[in-house]
Each structure stands twice: as structure tokens, then as C-alpha cells.
Design an enzyme around this catalytic site. Structure first.
Site, short mmCIF file in Angstrom:
data_model
loop_
_atom_site.label_atom_id
_atom_site.label_comp_id
_atom_site.label_asym_id
_atom_site.label_seq_id
_atom_site.Cartn_x
_atom_site.Cartn_y
_atom_site.Cartn_z
N LYS A 22 67.71 39.15 -0.17
CA LYS A 22 69.00 39.59 -0.72
C LYS A 22 70.08 38.52 -0.50
O LYS A 22 70.84 38.20 -1.42
CB LYS A 22 69.43 40.88 -0.02
CG LYS A 22 70.88 41.25 -0.21
CD LYS A 22 71.27 42.45 0.61
CE LYS A 22 71.69 42.18 2.02
NZ LYS A 22 72.99 41.53 2.20
N ASN A 23 70.14 37.97 0.72
CA ASN A 23 71.24 37.04 1.01
C ASN A 23 71.07 35.69 0.32
O ASN A 23 72.04 34.94 0.18
CB ASN A 23 71.40 36.86 2.53
CG ASN A 23 72.06 38.09 3.16
OD1 ASN A 23 72.51 38.99 2.46
ND2 ASN A 23 72.11 38.11 4.48
N ARG A 92 81.20 42.82 0.07
CA ARG A 92 81.96 41.65 0.50
C ARG A 92 81.45 40.35 -0.10
O ARG A 92 82.20 39.43 -0.37
CB ARG A 92 81.82 41.56 2.03
CG ARG A 92 83.07 41.73 2.76
CD ARG A 92 82.91 41.22 4.17
NE ARG A 92 84.02 40.34 4.45
CZ ARG A 92 83.99 39.06 4.29
NH1 ARG A 92 82.91 38.46 3.87
NH2 ARG A 92 85.06 38.34 4.56
N CYS A 116 85.21 44.27 7.67
CA CYS A 116 84.16 45.27 7.52
C CYS A 116 83.73 45.74 8.89
O CYS A 116 84.25 45.29 9.91
CB CYS A 116 83.00 44.73 6.70
SG CYS A 116 81.86 43.71 7.60
N ASP A 314 71.83 38.70 12.22
CA ASP A 314 71.34 39.82 11.42
C ASP A 314 70.08 40.47 12.02
O ASP A 314 69.59 41.47 11.49
CB ASP A 314 71.04 39.37 9.98
CG ASP A 314 72.31 38.98 9.23
OD1 ASP A 314 73.40 39.35 9.68
OD2 ASP A 314 72.19 38.28 8.20
N1 EPU Z 1 84.38 32.85 9.31
C1 EPU Z 1 85.65 32.36 9.42
N2 EPU Z 1 86.30 31.95 8.29
C2 EPU Z 1 85.70 31.97 7.07
C3 EPU Z 1 84.39 32.46 6.97
C4 EPU Z 1 83.74 32.89 8.10
O1 EPU Z 1 86.20 32.32 10.52
O2 EPU Z 1 86.33 31.57 6.09
C5 EPU Z 1 83.65 33.31 10.50
C6 EPU Z 1 83.19 34.76 10.38
O3 EPU Z 1 84.20 35.69 10.74
C7 EPU Z 1 82.01 34.77 11.33
C8 EPU Z 1 81.40 33.38 11.13
O4 EPU Z 1 82.46 32.57 10.60
O5 EPU Z 1 82.45 34.88 12.65
C9 EPU Z 1 80.22 33.33 10.19
O6 EPU Z 1 80.54 34.00 8.97
P1 EPU Z 1 79.88 33.57 7.59
O7 EPU Z 1 80.96 33.17 6.64
O8 EPU Z 1 78.78 32.61 7.81
O9 EPU Z 1 79.29 34.97 7.06
P2 EPU Z 1 79.06 35.31 5.54
O10 EPU Z 1 78.70 34.10 4.80
O11 EPU Z 1 80.18 36.13 5.05
C10 EPU Z 1 76.48 35.73 5.67
C11 EPU Z 1 75.55 36.88 5.48
C12 EPU Z 1 75.69 37.84 6.64
C13 EPU Z 1 75.36 37.09 7.93
C14 EPU Z 1 76.32 35.89 8.07
C15 EPU Z 1 76.00 35.03 9.29
C16 EPU Z 1 75.32 37.12 3.09
C17 EPU Z 1 75.57 37.91 1.86
N3 EPU Z 1 75.86 37.56 4.23
O12 EPU Z 1 77.79 36.28 5.66
O13 EPU Z 1 74.70 38.85 6.44
O14 EPU Z 1 75.53 37.94 9.03
O15 EPU Z 1 76.19 35.05 6.90
O16 EPU Z 1 74.71 34.57 9.25
O17 EPU Z 1 74.64 36.11 3.02
C18 EPU Z 1 73.76 40.96 6.59
O18 EPU Z 1 72.88 40.57 5.80
O19 EPU Z 1 73.67 42.05 7.21
C19 EPU Z 1 74.93 40.13 6.82
C20 EPU Z 1 76.05 40.60 7.35
#
Ligand code: EPU
Length: 447
Positions: A22-23, A92, A116, A314
Site C-alpha cells: 500500500k505505501n 493523509r 492524526c 509500522d
Molecule cells: N516529519 C516532519 N516534517 C515533515 C514530514 C515529516 O517533521 O515535513 C516527521 C514526522 O512527523 C515523523 C517523521 O518526520 O516524525 C517521519 O515522517 P514521514 O514523513 O517519513 O512519514 P510519512 O511519509 O507521512 C510514511 C508512511 C507511514 C510510516 C512513515 C515512517 C505512507 C503512506 N505512510 O508516512 O506509514 O509510518 O512513512 O516510515 O507511506 C502506516 O503505514 O501505518 C504508516 C503510518
């Protein structure tokens, strides 16, 4: 709302194949917005998050046809560039259309995702990265508005207080493929989903090197074509199924297991005493068949979630559940989302002995968990409650499993095919008083 009724105590046994990720699929679907020809994505499980993304893509003017696990997407030059809050708030990950829309149309309006259940989840790094490519960004009525006549390659630093950002890297990498000149992303996310996206973009005519490392180089081009891409296996589903075998003293063979992407998890499983045995060497790269067996005489371990290739956040909740059965005290530290512990109080209701301080939980091993009614509040936490129910004595009901359905396709059927006893039922019919059907309880917010 659907719920699960789980009768615990069965030893899982059998063989199962891991679905597509999915991701990986979500940013890859968004990348299809940049293609001049049809994009075929193969191996996508029918999950509610994939459906939500398809709905968003359709609203943006993309024609989508689904044939089983395959999706064909065609985007025209006169598509829309506005991702409305009504859709973004259901998922999101909708933020990953920002870079592709900006690159394709020179403008994008995307509702700012809120926080979230697992944390605040800002998008400052996404915006900073796009600004470095020349985008002008403003906020209006809760929407991010990004504009650029032509994006220009630049050096972009994507490190933040919790490491890099996965979807931020996807956004900047996508936008840079259609920018003028060379972009270097420093402190890029190294997650396999980013490498898979780069493979797809390169097959569309992009020129990306270094994906999977902290430095990604992108040579911009003027047009991207369609492509035919098979989505990588889901490493989080794979890890969850491996833990399901371990926690039930099981003997489960997993096909299409992305072993190379799960070395940190396999390392911790083996440290607890779970046997993970590779059965073949001949599968395509990134996929193999493994057998996971356990006698559930588990040793306690320490683990800390980290960006890839570290232990994935995750799988933190699922591994914590397994460690509830270890013979001693384990220590779990969450470094990506320090508040991602919604499962802790629910596991405690089943008899787990968990002591949280900030981003760390001490897991004191117990001899048994006891079935109880528990409530899912986020995707991976829900999976951990299902695992607890499989191993607990008696009956566990897990309510609000719409969270689980976002990332696990028919998990109860998959686990039942291995011998589990899980029934899906409509909890509203049985208990309307305790689960009010408000819009907010239906709205999902994670991932
Ligand atoms: N962060 C910032 N600023 C930003 C973006 C992120 O400070 O602009 C911080 C976040 O708050 C967090 C860290 O950086 O502390 C990592 O966040 P990231 O941006 O990597 O998360 P994401 O890309 O929004 C994806 C996955 C998540 C997974 C995270 C970390 C998808 C759709 N989502 O989220 O998956 O936990 O990477 O590996 O790919 C899940 O599948 O259950 C899930 C939450």
C-alpha cells in the site's frame, strides 16, 4: 462499524502469499498524474486507502480502470489540480499528489492534512523541498497552494528532527523529474518504497540515481510517458504475518516475502528465539519464500524504531505484542512517532504489563494474555490487537477495524486460512449505545 471476534489459542499453520505494498502504491498512483500515456500498476490489493486514492485521482481528472489487482490510469492535460479537504482528510497520504500536480500543471492546491492518531505529522519538509525547486507556496483557507512556471533543479536537504520524510522525498523526487536541470536530494528517505517509486519513474523516462541511499540525483526531463509497473510486496504486511506465526507458536510459510527489506525485523525476531528460515534462492529480487516457526519460549529484547534500514515504526506495535510473551523485560523505543502508543492501553486491558515513559515502553513478559473487548485507533495498532487476540485465552473483540482495513486486505480471511478463528461482524447491530455513528468516528486519519 465492523468488528472482529477472535477466539484465541490456535496455532497458525500453512502457506500464504504477501500482497503488494500500500505505501509503495499510494505515491506511485500519484506519480501517474505526470504521465502523458497510460500507467498500469499491477499487484495492488483492494484496500480502502487504495480506493480513497483512486477516488482522489478520479476527481483530479484521471481515468481509472481496475481489473482485479491491476489498475490502469490515464491523466489528460486538462485535469484538475485541486485536492479537496473532503478527500484529503480521509487519507493523509493524499499529500503525495502535491509534487506531481505541481510538476504537471505548474500549480497545485492541496488541502493541508491535519495531525492524526499517531502524531502531529507536519509537512514542512515537503514544502521546503518544493520551494527549493522554485515553487511559491502559500496557505489559503487550510489549503496549500503551490505555483511555479517551471521548476528548477537544486540541492534539497530533507532531514528533520525525526530523520528524513518518506512522502516528502516522494513529492520532491516526483517534482524534480520534470524540473529543468539536476536536483540532488540530501538526507533523502532510504525506504524501499522510495526505491520502488524511482524504478517506476525511470520506466516512465525519468533519470533517477541513488534511490535507496540518502543522496538521490534526478536529471529533469520535459515529459514522462506511461509505464507498466508491478508494485513491490508489502513489507509491513509481511512482518505482521511473520509475527502472527511467531505469537501463535505457528509454522507458516510466506511467499513473496521481502526479506531484504526486513532484515532489522528478522534480526529482532531471531534474537527472541523465533526461527526464520529461507526456503529458496531463486525468486525475483526482493521476494523470497520463508518459513517462520516458534515454540514461543521467547527471550526479551531491546529494539528502537528508526528510519530504514532500521526497525520500522509500522511494526513497533506488532513486535511489542509478541514481546508480551517473552521471559523477562523488553524495552521498546519509538524514535519516528514518539506518541505512537495507542495500543498500549488496549493491550493492558488484556493483561499485558507495559510501562511507558515518553517514547519508551518497558514490556514485562507475562505467561498469558486474556481475551477482552478492545478498540482499534490506528492501522498498525489495530494489527497488534488482532495478534494479541490470536494468542490470548478466550475471546477478544476488536472494534473499529475500519482502521485495519486501510492497510490489510481481508486480514481475517488470510489468518483463518492458516487456522485462526476470526469472525467479522457488525458491531452497530450488537452495541449501538457504546459506539456512536458520528462522522468523526468513521473518518480515518493515519498513514
Ligand atoms: N516529519 C516532519 N516534517 C515533515 C514530514 C515529516 O517533521 O515535513 C516527521 C514526522 O512527523 C515523523 C517523521 O518526520 O516524525 C517521519 O515522517 P514521514 O514523513 O517519513 O512519514 P510519512 O511519509 O507521512 C510514511 C508512511 C507511514 C510510516 C512513515 C515512517 C505512507 C503512506 N505512510 O508516512 O506509514 O509510518 O512513512 O516510515 O507511506 C502506516 O503505514 O501505518 C504508516 C503510518
Amino acid at each position: 462499524m465492523d468488528a472482529f471476534r477472535i477466539t484465541g489459542g490456535t496455532r497458525l499453520n500453512g502457506r500464504i502469499r504477501v500482497d503488494g505494498s500500500k505505501n509503495a502504491a499510494l505515491p506511485e498512483m500519484a506519480a501517474a498524474l505526470m504521465a502523458k500515456g497510460p500507467v498500469q500498476l499491477r499487484g495492488l490489493p483492494a484496500l480502502s486507502d487504495i480506493d480513497n486514492m483512486a477516488r482522489l485521482m478520479a476527481e483530479l481528472g484521471c481515468q481509472i480502470e481496475r481489473d482485479g489487482q491491476d489498475l490502469r490510469m490515464v491523466t489528460s492535460d486538462d485535469g484538475s489540480w485541486h485536492a479537496r479537504y473532503d478527500i484529503v482528510r480521509t487519507m493523509r497520504a493524499s499529500i503525495c499528489v502535491l509534487g506531481p500536480l505541481l510538476a504537471r500543471y505548474g500549480q497545485a492546491r492541496v488541502a493541508m492534512p491535519g495531525g492524526c492518531a499517531i502524531g502531529d505529522r507536519p509537512v514542512d519538509l515537503h514544502l521546503r523541498g518544493l520551494e527549493a525547486l522554485g515553487a511559491r507556496i502559500e496557505l489559503d483557507g487550510g489549503d496549500i497552494i503551490a505555483r511555479a512556471d517551471r521548476l528548477r533543479g537544486n540541492t534539497v536537504f530533507l532531514g528533520g528532527p525525526f530523520g528524513s520524510t518518506v512522502l516528502g522525498t516522494a513529492n520532491v523526487m516526483c517534482a524534480a523529474t520534470l524540473a529543468e536541470g539536476v536536483t540532488v536530494i540530501e538526507s533523502a528517505a532510504c525506504e524501499p518504497e522510495i526505491s520502488d517509486l524511482a524504478v517506476m519513474l525511470n520506466s516512465m523516462g525519468a533519470s533517477i540515481t541513488g534511490a535507496g541511499t540518502p543522496r538521490i540525483t534526478i536529471r529533469g526531463c520535459t515529459e514522462l510517458s506511461g509505464c507498466d509497473h508491478r508494485v513491490m510486496p508489502d513489507r509491513i504486511v509481511a512482518g505482521t504475518l511473520a509475527i502472527a506465526s511467531a505469537i501463535t507458536n505457528g509454522d507458516v510459510t510466506l511467499e513473496d516475502f521481502p526479506l531484504d527489506h526486513l532484515l532489522a525485523v528478522v534480526d529482532r525476531l531471531q534474537a527472541t528465539g523465533v526461527r526464520v528460515q529461507r526456503l529458496d534462492e531463486l525468486e525475483p529480487p526482493g521476494r523470497c519464500t520463508i518459513k517462520v516457526t516458534s515454540e514461543r519460549r521467547l527471550k526479551p529484547v531491546l529494539f528502537t524504531t528508526q528510519p530504514y534500514p532500521g526497525f520500522p515504526t509500522d511494526l513497533q506495535a506488532q513486535m511489542m505484542t509478541l514481546l508480551c510473551f517473552a521471559d523477562g523485560n523488553s524495552i521498546v523505543t519509538e524514535k519516528i512517532f514518539p506518541d505512537r502508543f495507542l495500543h498500549v492501553s488496549e493491550l493492558t486491558r488484556m493483561g499485558a504489563q507495559l510501562y511507558r515513559q515518553g517514547g519508551t515502553v518497558v514490556v514485562q513478559g507475562v505467561n498469558r494474555l486474556v481475551g477482552a473487548p478492545v478498540m482499534a485507533s490506528d492501522l498498525r495498532g489495530s494489527a497488534s490487537l488482532v495478534l494479541a487476540g490470536l494468542a490470548a485465552e478466550g475471546t477478544t473483540t476488536v472494534s473499529r477495524i475500519y482502521h485495519l482495513d486501510r492497510g490489510y486486505k481481508d486480514l481475517e480471511l488470510q489468518l483463518n486460512s492458516l487456522g485462526a478463528d476470526i469472525e467479522r461482524f457488525n458491531a452497530d447491530a450488537e452495541d449501538t449505545a457504546e459506539t456512536p455513528k458520528t462522522e468523526s468516528t468513521r473518518t480515518s486519519s493515519a498513514t
